[in-house]
Motif scaffolding. Structure first.
Motif, PDB file in Angstrom:
ATOM      1  N   ASP A 107       0.869  -1.077   0.086  1.00  0.00           N
ATOM      2  CA  ASP A 107      -0.046   0.051  -0.032  1.00  0.00           C
ATOM      3  C   ASP A 107       0.608   1.342   0.152  1.00  0.00           C
ATOM      4  N   LEU A 108       0.883   2.057  -1.118  1.00  0.00           N
ATOM      5  CA  LEU A 108       1.600   3.287  -1.160  1.00  0.00           C
ATOM      6  C   LEU A 108       0.821   4.246  -0.978  1.00  0.00           C
ATOM      7  N   GLN A 109       0.970   5.144   0.103  1.00  0.00           N
ATOM      8  CA  GLN A 109       0.266   6.213   0.479  1.00  0.00           C
ATOM      9  C   GLN A 109       0.963   7.565   0.338  1.00  0.00           C
ATOM     10  N   HIS A 110       0.416   8.424  -0.853  1.00  0.00           N
ATOM     11  CA  HIS A 110       0.968   9.841  -0.866  1.00  0.00           C
ATOM     12  C   HIS A 110       2.481   9.911  -1.005  1.00  0.00           C
ATOM     13  N   VAL A 111       2.980   9.285  -1.997  1.00  0.00           N
ATOM     14  CA  VAL A 111       4.447   8.901  -2.022  1.00  0.00           C
ATOM     15  C   VAL A 111       4.857  10.017  -3.024  1.00  0.00           C
ATOM     16  N   SER A 112       5.700  10.859  -2.575  1.00  0.00           N
ATOM     17  CA  SER A 112       6.334  12.015  -3.607  1.00  0.00           C
ATOM     18  C   SER A 112       7.935  12.008  -3.204  1.00  0.00           C
ATOM     19  N   LYS A 113       8.472  12.324  -4.539  1.00  0.00           N
ATOM     20  CA  LYS A 113       9.888  12.368  -4.359  1.00  0.00           C
ATOM     21  C   LYS A 113      10.326  13.483  -5.603  1.00  0.00           C
ATOM     22  N   SER A 114      11.365  14.134  -5.029  1.00  0.00           N
ATOM     23  CA  SER A 114      11.861  15.279  -6.030  1.00  0.00           C
ATOM     24  C   SER A 114      13.547  15.119  -5.997  1.00  0.00           C
ATOM     25  N   PHE A 115      13.944  15.697  -7.002  1.00  0.00           N
ATOM     26  CA  PHE A 115      15.411  15.746  -7.350  1.00  0.00           C
ATOM     27  C   PHE A 115      16.019  17.178  -7.693  1.00  0.00           C
ATOM     28  N   ASN A 116      16.590  17.752  -6.943  1.00  0.00           N
ATOM     29  CA  ASN A 116      16.956  19.173  -7.096  1.00  0.00           C
ATOM     30  C   ASN A 116      16.076  20.074  -7.437  1.00  0.00           C
ATOM     31  N   GLY A 117      14.979  19.969  -6.727  1.00  0.00           N
ATOM     32  CA  GLY A 117      13.737  20.884  -6.844  1.00  0.00           C
ATOM     33  C   GLY A 117      12.860  20.533  -7.934  1.00  0.00           C
ATOM     34  N   ILE A 118      13.070  19.300  -8.765  1.00  0.00           N
ATOM     35  CA  ILE A 118      12.173  18.857  -9.729  1.00  0.00           C
ATOM     36  C   ILE A 118      11.396  17.761  -9.035  1.00  0.00           C
ATOM     37  N   THR A 119      10.168  17.850  -9.142  1.00  0.00           N
ATOM     38  CA  THR A 119       9.331  16.801  -8.814  1.00  0.00           C
ATOM     39  C   THR A 119       9.079  15.586  -9.742  1.00  0.00           C
ATOM     40  N   VAL A 120       9.835  14.494  -9.349  1.00  0.00           N
ATOM     41  CA  VAL A 120       9.679  13.134 -10.199  1.00  0.00           C
ATOM     42  C   VAL A 120       8.427  12.484  -9.860  1.00  0.00           C
ATOM     43  N   LEU A 121       7.951  12.238  -8.698  1.00  0.00           N
ATOM     44  CA  LEU A 121       6.582  11.580  -8.182  1.00  0.00           C
ATOM     45  C   LEU A 121       5.879  12.449  -7.304  1.00  0.00           C
ATOM     46  N   ASP A 122       4.538  12.595  -7.918  1.00  0.00           N
ATOM     47  CA  ASP A 122       4.020  13.758  -7.118  1.00  0.00           C
ATOM     48  C   ASP A 122       2.516  12.860  -6.207  1.00  0.00           C
ATOM     49  N   ASP A 123       2.555  12.681  -5.275  1.00  0.00           N
ATOM     50  CA  ASP A 123       1.337  12.031  -4.497  1.00  0.00           C
ATOM     51  C   ASP A 123       0.867  10.721  -5.256  1.00  0.00           C
TER      52      ASP A 123
END
Length: 251
Positions: free
Chosen positions: A3-19
């Protein structure tokens, strides 16, 4: 199971995964589909434990594993480039991970897996003597002897074509069914996603466009992007794909 819940990830200020939020049941095969830069591999690496999300949670069997190491998660990945040891034989590559986990797979289980993947006559060969399809099977065998809780495949068919590609595809499906493995397959190829998965996660610029069965994604795309990305790339094979999911008119 996952169960993935609201997973987000950014690199150098650039959003790669959003919610990113989704639930995957035990034994399901999920294809993660999207163009280059859509966040597919980043999501795979977060599930594996190679990367930590900036926010959100990953729950496995009711337990929060967000901060657990890759080793503790006991998930296994087959990388796109196979990541085999060129100085070891096929046989030694397959059993390499069992050196420190004796008894995890019995000799019979290893032998049965080698037979299932048609590798018996290649065991004494070096990796450099193998074709791309054979290397793919060795990588699968090496992963499966470790009895992973979750199997992760990164572009498993990208280096293959023709009959070899179909054989490996069928072998993966057979193994996943036989061992009831929860499986994530990263691919940019809509045909692979449609024919290998129970559900498809379509990503665009780090966001979920659609998470649905192959049949629903074919017949009821949730957005113009999903329709364009999947259907327009299948023009040549479109008739066969629609027949596969019960439609005579590919219209």
């Amino acid at each position: 199971m996952i169960d993935l819940q609201h997973v987000s990830k950014s690199f150098n200020g650039i959003t790669v995964l959003d919610d990113i939020s989704l639930k995957v049941q035990k034994g399901e095969t999920i294809a993660i589909l999207g163009s280059s830069g859509s966040g597919k591999t980043t999501l795979l690496n977060i599930i594996l434990g190679l990367l930590q999300p900036d926010s959100g949670k990953i729950i496995c069997d009711g337990r929060d594993i967000t901060k657990e190491s890759m080793k503790k998660r006991a998930f296994n990945i087959v990388f796109q480039d196979y990541a085999l040891f060129p100085n070891l034989s096929v046989e030694k590559n397959i059993v390499y991970g069992l050196r420190n986990k004796k008894g995890l797979s019995s000799a019979k289980e290893v032998a049965d897996l080698i037979e299932l993947l048609y590798l018996s006559r290649h065991l004494k060969k070096s990796i450099n003597q193998l074709s791309g399809g054979q290397k793919q099977r060795v990588a699968l065998a090496r992963t499966l002897v470790m009895k992973p809780r979750i199997l992760l495949l990164d572009e498993p068919l990208s280096a293959l074509d023709g009959v070899i590609k179909e054989n490996i595809k069928n072998r993966i499906k057979e193994i996943v069914q036989q061992f009831q493995l929860t499986t994530f397959i990263v691919t940019h190829d809509p045909e692979e996603a449609l024919t290998m998965s129970d559900k498809i996660l379509v990503l665009d610029q780090g966001r979920i466009v659609q998470f649905d069965s192959p049949k629903n994604i074919i017949h009821h795309p949730s957005s113009a992007f999903a329709e364009r990305f999947i259907l327009q790339q299948l023009l040549i094979k479109r008739h066969n794909i629609f027949q596969l999911f019960g439609e005579n008119d590919a219209g």
